[in-house]
Design a protein around this motif. Structure first.
Motif, PDB file in Angstrom:
ATOM      1  N   UNK A  36       0.841  -1.205  -0.060  1.00  0.00           N
ATOM      2  CA  UNK A  36      -0.012   0.138  -0.028  1.00  0.00           C
ATOM      3  C   UNK A  36       0.975   1.091   0.283  1.00  0.00           C
ATOM      4  N   UNK A  37       0.791   2.190  -0.919  1.00  0.00           N
ATOM      5  CA  UNK A  37       1.373   3.445  -1.121  1.00  0.00           C
ATOM      6  C   UNK A  37       0.508   4.360  -1.302  1.00  0.00           C
ATOM      7  N   UNK A  38       1.194   5.708  -1.897  1.00  0.00           N
ATOM      8  CA  UNK A  38       0.635   6.817  -2.069  1.00  0.00           C
ATOM      9  C   UNK A  38       0.940   7.177  -3.502  1.00  0.00           C
ATOM     10  N   UNK A  39      -0.236   7.527  -4.218  1.00  0.00           N
ATOM     11  CA  UNK A  39       0.076   8.066  -5.390  1.00  0.00           C
ATOM     12  C   UNK A  39      -0.150   9.696  -5.861  1.00  0.00           C
ATOM     13  N   UNK A  40       0.661  10.282  -6.756  1.00  0.00           N
ATOM     14  CA  UNK A  40       0.669  11.614  -6.767  1.00  0.00           C
ATOM     15  C   UNK A  40       0.286  12.067  -7.909  1.00  0.00           C
ATOM     16  N   UNK A  41      -0.462  11.265  -8.897  1.00  0.00           N
ATOM     17  CA  UNK A  41      -1.108  11.854  -9.944  1.00  0.00           C
ATOM     18  C   UNK A  41      -1.947  12.917  -9.864  1.00  0.00           C
ATOM     19  N   UNK A  42      -1.887  14.040 -10.522  1.00  0.00           N
ATOM     20  CA  UNK A  42      -2.713  15.342 -10.388  1.00  0.00           C
ATOM     21  C   UNK A  42      -2.447  16.089  -9.041  1.00  0.00           C
ATOM     22  N   UNK A  43      -1.331  15.679  -8.382  1.00  0.00           N
ATOM     23  CA  UNK A  43      -0.890  16.580  -7.158  1.00  0.00           C
ATOM     24  C   UNK A  43      -0.079  17.811  -7.685  1.00  0.00           C
ATOM     25  N   UNK A  44      -0.677  19.115  -7.485  1.00  0.00           N
ATOM     26  CA  UNK A  44      -0.082  20.080  -7.970  1.00  0.00           C
ATOM     27  C   UNK A  44       1.423  20.443  -7.512  1.00  0.00           C
ATOM     28  N   UNK A  45       2.380  20.429  -8.647  1.00  0.00           N
ATOM     29  CA  UNK A  45       3.877  20.415  -8.347  1.00  0.00           C
ATOM     30  C   UNK A  45       4.315  21.341  -7.162  1.00  0.00           C
ATOM     31  N   UNK A  46       3.351  22.729  -6.948  1.00  0.00           N
ATOM     32  CA  UNK A  46       3.733  23.258  -6.001  1.00  0.00           C
ATOM     33  C   UNK A  46       3.314  22.994  -4.505  1.00  0.00           C
ATOM     34  N   UNK A  47       2.492  21.987  -4.473  1.00  0.00           N
ATOM     35  CA  UNK A  47       1.854  21.559  -3.286  1.00  0.00           C
ATOM     36  C   UNK A  47       2.439  20.182  -2.848  1.00  0.00           C
ATOM     37  N   UNK A  48       3.345  19.677  -3.850  1.00  0.00           N
ATOM     38  CA  UNK A  48       3.729  18.067  -3.765  1.00  0.00           C
ATOM     39  C   UNK A  48       4.316  17.858  -2.334  1.00  0.00           C
ATOM     40  N   UNK A  49       5.497  18.775  -2.080  1.00  0.00           N
ATOM     41  CA  UNK A  49       6.243  18.638  -1.041  1.00  0.00           C
ATOM     42  C   UNK A  49       5.590  18.781   0.309  1.00  0.00           C
ATOM     43  N   UNK A  50       4.515  19.469   0.449  1.00  0.00           N
ATOM     44  CA  UNK A  50       3.642  19.281   1.750  1.00  0.00           C
ATOM     45  C   UNK A  50       3.019  18.223   1.703  1.00  0.00           C
ATOM     46  N   UNK A  51       2.268  17.816   0.573  1.00  0.00           N
ATOM     47  CA  UNK A  51       1.371  16.662   0.743  1.00  0.00           C
ATOM     48  C   UNK A  51       1.973  15.521   0.788  1.00  0.00           C
ATOM     49  N   UNK A  52       3.202  15.227   0.166  1.00  0.00           N
ATOM     50  CA  UNK A  52       3.958  14.024   0.419  1.00  0.00           C
ATOM     51  C   UNK A  52       4.492  14.102   1.759  1.00  0.00           C
ATOM     52  N   UNK A  53       4.889  15.074   2.331  1.00  0.00           N
ATOM     53  CA  UNK A  53       5.392  15.071   3.748  1.00  0.00           C
ATOM     54  C   UNK A  53       4.085  14.717   4.763  1.00  0.00           C
ATOM     55  N   UNK A  54       2.979  14.989   4.133  1.00  0.00           N
ATOM     56  CA  UNK A  54       1.811  14.894   5.091  1.00  0.00           C
ATOM     57  C   UNK A  54       1.630  13.297   4.857  1.00  0.00           C
ATOM     58  N   UNK A  55       1.653  12.582   3.873  1.00  0.00           N
ATOM     59  CA  UNK A  55       1.743  11.061   3.607  1.00  0.00           C
ATOM     60  C   UNK A  55       2.657  10.499   4.339  1.00  0.00           C
ATOM     61  N   UNK A  56       3.980  10.901   4.472  1.00  0.00           N
ATOM     62  CA  UNK A  56       4.937  10.385   5.340  1.00  0.00           C
ATOM     63  C   UNK A  56       4.613  10.241   6.816  1.00  0.00           C
ATOM     64  N   UNK A  57       3.973  11.424   7.198  1.00  0.00           N
ATOM     65  CA  UNK A  57       3.318  11.363   8.405  1.00  0.00           C
ATOM     66  C   UNK A  57       2.148  10.469   8.714  1.00  0.00           C
ATOM     67  N   UNK A  58       1.448  10.349   7.783  1.00  0.00           N
ATOM     68  CA  UNK A  58       0.227   9.213   7.827  1.00  0.00           C
ATOM     69  C   UNK A  58       0.907   8.024   7.933  1.00  0.00           C
ATOM     70  N   UNK A  59       2.052   7.561   7.431  1.00  0.00           N
ATOM     71  CA  UNK A  59       2.796   6.390   7.575  1.00  0.00           C
ATOM     72  C   UNK A  59       3.094   5.891   6.390  1.00  0.00           C
ATOM     73  N   UNK A  60       2.823   6.474   5.408  1.00  0.00           N
ATOM     74  CA  UNK A  60       3.160   5.865   3.879  1.00  0.00           C
ATOM     75  C   UNK A  60       4.753   5.917   3.506  1.00  0.00           C
ATOM     76  N   UNK A  61       5.138   5.026   3.025  1.00  0.00           N
ATOM     77  CA  UNK A  61       6.681   5.120   2.649  1.00  0.00           C
ATOM     78  C   UNK A  61       6.874   4.593   1.370  1.00  0.00           C
ATOM     79  N   UNK A  62       5.930   4.475   0.297  1.00  0.00           N
ATOM     80  CA  UNK A  62       5.915   4.071  -0.986  1.00  0.00           C
ATOM     81  C   UNK A  62       5.251   5.069  -1.719  1.00  0.00           C
ATOM     82  N   UNK A  63       5.933   5.696  -2.660  1.00  0.00           N
ATOM     83  CA  UNK A  63       5.320   6.737  -3.458  1.00  0.00           C
ATOM     84  C   UNK A  63       5.566   6.722  -5.023  1.00  0.00           C
TER      85      UNK A  63
END
Ligand code: NAD
Length: 275
Positions: A17-44
């Protein structure tokens, strides 16, 4: 959350189980992926065409998570076919991600209008042998396109295809199973285009006290597929990862299996038409 791992046919392991970033705005990607790491995701799961590899790279660097705890996938876009282009493209992706290797590199689409994908695929094999990617695979290679890849002798570790309850791609999944190729289901929730809550999935979810999305993700996981549902929202990131602890019954699984509509269930592009 304890995320189950699967063993790939090359001996490597992948968090199921991972986290996909299709359609994640490039300007928001760092924050959103950090949120995903915080939620426990390790697979991007990203791709050159998503134009957010840099944001993923910044999140990786800022997170401080050891590299070997992460599983990072990116994909070769359709206009970079052939040996020289594929080599250059992976180099550019690694630069943007700030990595010296990815865990998985995929050919994004078969693009039949561009001719045979064999030279490109063999280049991915060489890039793996050189250590620039740990594993290699294909995406959107359904039963029409997988045989040509298999003839090369390099077996893909995964095939990443559109797959959700009303579109289960049985011909492709059985061919993949014959070669121990794991299926990665993209659009695992139907990309928000299908009202799965009004199907039997809604009833199953209610019985288990979970959401329709969690029931759907659990169905994928218990069927042996890899998934990386996408959401920009922290609450849904947490909801989706919690599906790893759901236990559906064999009857639940069979009821969701029965939602398959074959070709009519497709909600996104037919690989034959993507160039
Ligand atoms: P998805 O099925 O994951 O749907 C995402 C949408 O579902 C979100 O935008 C949101 O609206 C909704 N959603 C998410 N969590 C929810 C929840 N808990 N409850 C209700 N709604 C929820 O579709 P996707 O993003 O297209 O696919 C997932 C990932 O697969 C992508 O981010 C990408 O990494 C990959 N992908 C690959 C390809 C390819 O060609 N290889 C194509 C599309 C997607």
């Amino acid at each position: 959350h304890r995320i189950p791992s699967l063993q790939l046919n090359d001996g490597r392991t992948i968090p199921q189980l991972g986290f996909g970033v299709f359609k994640v705005d490039p300007d928001e990607t760092e924050r959103i992926v950090l949120d995903a790491f915080e939620a426990g995701y390790r697979h991007i799961d990203t791709a050159a065409i998503y134009r957010n590899e840099q944001g993923v790279g910044r999140a990786i660097a800022a997170s401080g998570i050891p590299r070997d705890e992460l599983f990072i996938t990116t994909k070769l876009w359709n206009d970079r076919r052939g040996e020289a282009e594929a080599r250059a493209a992976l180099g550019e992706s690694l630069e943007k991600l700030g990595l010296d290797r990815v865990d998985l590199y995929l050919i994004h689409w078969p693009t039949p209008s561009a001719g045979s994908p064999v030279e490109t695929w063999e280049t991915l094999g060489a890039l793996r042998d050189e250590g620039l990617t740990t594993s290699i695979g294909v995406s959107n290679f359904d039963e029409r396109y997988l045989p040509e890849i298999l003839e090369t002798g390099f077996v893909p570790a995964v095939d990443q295809i559109e797959l959700h309850p009303q579109f289960q791609q049985r011909a492709t999944t059985s061919l993949a199973a014959e070669h121990d190729i794991k299926i990665e289901a993209w659009g695992p929730l139907g990309q928000g285009k299908v009202d799965y809550a009004s199907t039997v999935i809604g009833e199953i979810a209610e019985r288990h006290g979970i959401s329709w999305a969690q029931a759907t993700i659990a169905w994928h996981l218990q069927s042996g597929r890899i998934v990386f549902p996408k959401s920009n929202r922290r609450a849904r990131m947490a909801e989706n990862i919690a599906a790893a602890t759901v236990q559906l019954t064999a009857d639940d699984i069979a009821a969701i299996d029965a939602l398959d509509q074959g070709e009519a269930g497709r909600v996104s592009a037919d690989p034959a038409e993507v160039s």
